[in-house]
Design an enzyme around this catalytic site. Structure first.
Site: not given
Ligand code: AMP
Length: 213
Positions: A13, A88, A127, A160, A171
């Site tokens: 994404k 989400r 990653r 990370r 996740r």
């Molecule tokens: P990402 O970089 O999009 O994979 O997001 C990393 C982490 O940020 C996720 O695993 C969640 O812990 C948090 N996060 C990101 N976007 C959201 C969201 N819309 N709702 C809740 N937690 C989020």
């Protein structure tokens, strides 16, 4: 142009959003990125979010929705945006609908990047992120000799916490349970565009542009 990107963690994404932002000249807003900036700054939001993010859990809506409502009101969002990582869950999508109505914004399309689970695990385990600029480097695609150095700014790369194997599985489970119902939500609204998210980065971008025509 207002777009949302949906797809499993590690599904590309962020990579695609970065390319599309240049193509359409719109803002790319990644909730994960915004939260990581808060985390690195040890802000109040960051401290609260860290507990959830490190375990691969979703950050609670009371933190996230307020943060997004404030962000989307800002002037730079008026001419369009591409959201990556938000909404989400169904409750987040319903709140987002209210924000859109309040701001008289219309959502043009929701792009789903579709990938097999094994591809996602492979990508996530390779990653790396930059400590300094946040740039993501995937060692599968950028197999440089300098595995510890950011190709963007030369900063130090790290994995990370939420890209470690146990957390990846968590996740993915959350994605299946809480995020994938969004697809029907947007299918019913007639704005869902499903795109094959496997293969060459540029080919995926072309598929997205085709789906948006
Ligand atoms: P990402 O970089 O999009 O994979 O997001 C990393 C982490 O940020 C996720 O695993 C969640 O812990 C948090 N996060 C990101 N976007 C959201 C969201 N819309 N709702 C809740 N937690 C989020």
């Amino acid at each position: 142009m207002r777009l949302v990107m949906v797809g499993p963690p590690g599904g590309g994404k962020g990579t695609q959003a970065n390319l599309l932002k240049n193509h359409f000249n719109i803002l790319h807003l990644s909730t994960g990125e915004i939260l990581r900036t808060e985390l690195n700054a040890n802000s109040k939001i960051g401290e609260k979010a860290r507990i959830y993010m490190d375990k691969g859990h979703l950050v609670p809506d009371e933190i996230l929705l307020d943060m997004m409502a404030r962000r989307l009101k800002q002037k730079d969002c008026e001419s369009g945006y591409l959201l990556d990582g938000f909404p989400r869950t169904i409750p987040q999508a319903q709140e987002f609908d209210k924000i859109l109505i309040n701001l008289s914004h219309q959502l043009d399309a929701v792009i789903e990047l579709e990938l097999r689970k094994e591809k996602v695990v492979e990508r996530l385990s390779n990653r790396m992120a930059c400590l300094d600029c946040g740039e993501i480097t995937n060692l599968l695609f950028h197999n440089s000799a300098k595995k510890e150095t950011c190709r963007n700014c030369g900063g130090k790369l790290y994995q990370r916490k939420d890209d470690k194997p146990q957390v990846i599985l968590q996740r993915l489970k959350i994605y299946d349970q809480q995020t994938s119902p969004l697809l029907d939500y947007y299918r019913e609204k007639g704005i869902l565009r499903i795109v094959n998210g496997e293969g060459d980065i540029k080919k995926i971008t072309s598929r997205i542009l085709e789906a948006l025509k």
